[in-house]
Design a protein around this motif. Sequence first.
Motif, short mmCIF file in Angstrom:
data_model
loop_
_atom_site.label_atom_id
_atom_site.label_comp_id
_atom_site.label_asym_id
_atom_site.label_seq_id
_atom_site.Cartn_x
_atom_site.Cartn_y
_atom_site.Cartn_z
N GLY A 10 0.83 -1.19 0.00
CA GLY A 10 0.00 0.00 0.00
C GLY A 10 0.86 1.25 0.00
O GLY A 10 1.84 1.33 0.75
N ALA A 60 -5.45 2.73 0.33
CA ALA A 60 -4.32 1.80 0.45
C ALA A 60 -4.72 0.57 1.27
O ALA A 60 -4.38 -0.57 0.92
N PRO A 109 -2.93 -4.78 2.00
CA PRO A 109 -1.51 -4.96 1.68
C PRO A 109 -0.73 -5.61 2.82
O PRO A 109 -1.15 -5.58 3.98
N LEU A 115 2.46 -1.09 4.41
CA LEU A 115 2.02 0.24 3.98
C LEU A 115 3.23 1.17 3.94
O LEU A 115 4.02 1.23 4.90
#
Length: 255
Positions: A93, A163, A168, A171
């Motif tokens: 992200g 994000a 993810p 990040l």
Amino acid sequence: MTDDMAVLDVAGISKRFGALEVLSDISFTVTRGETVCVLGASGSGKSTLLRCINWLERPDAGQIYLNGERIGINNGGVVMSDRELSRVRTRIGMVFQHFALWPHLTVLQNLMEAPVQVQKRPVAKVREEAMALLAKVGLSDKSDAFPARLSGGQKQRVGIARALAMKPDVLLFDEPTSALDPELVGEVLVVMRELAREGRTMVIVTHEMGFARDAATRILFLDRGHVVETGPPERFFVNPDTERARQFIQRYAAG
């Protein structure tokens, strides 16, 4: 994956732009749940480091691994295609300094676009998750708004939610508050502090020294493209190992 396994492994990364060496032999690991704050004066290579991690910039040397998979170079030793890189980037992200929202999409559509189009996840489930993320960042009432109607702080909170929507592994934050008016910085830092408390794995380039002191599990201090010092914030800010770090703290983190 256990908590002490490296989510992100950066090994010997170097990057030049012409004659200018921006990064020199950068190595560090990030384990699951860590918040690593990357500090340094302007021009020290911090943003370039983040861009190399997800191959928005191609490193000149070194390797980057995400959960053991090399980024940028495939198993055959060949540079990944754009399609291969896109697949890897869904696991990283990225929150940008200048928001990078799609202006023609609503807030909700900004969050849903990549999970639906890239990850091919069911629309109804993605919508449900996106609305939950907007609630998390305090923007439930802005789901149908377009980015042009948002303040800078609201745009950045949408960027964080977007994000997170990709679920993810790590990040990356590239100076997420530097483009904001001072009175809007706090609302973004509140969200980021909560993510740190939740144990999200994050690498954050920031000039917010108070945030780094409070929220980071580790500080990575860069100077002129080199890692000068790394360690827990309580040591870095109180008793740094190097004179360069002491000078930086005196100038940028007084009080």
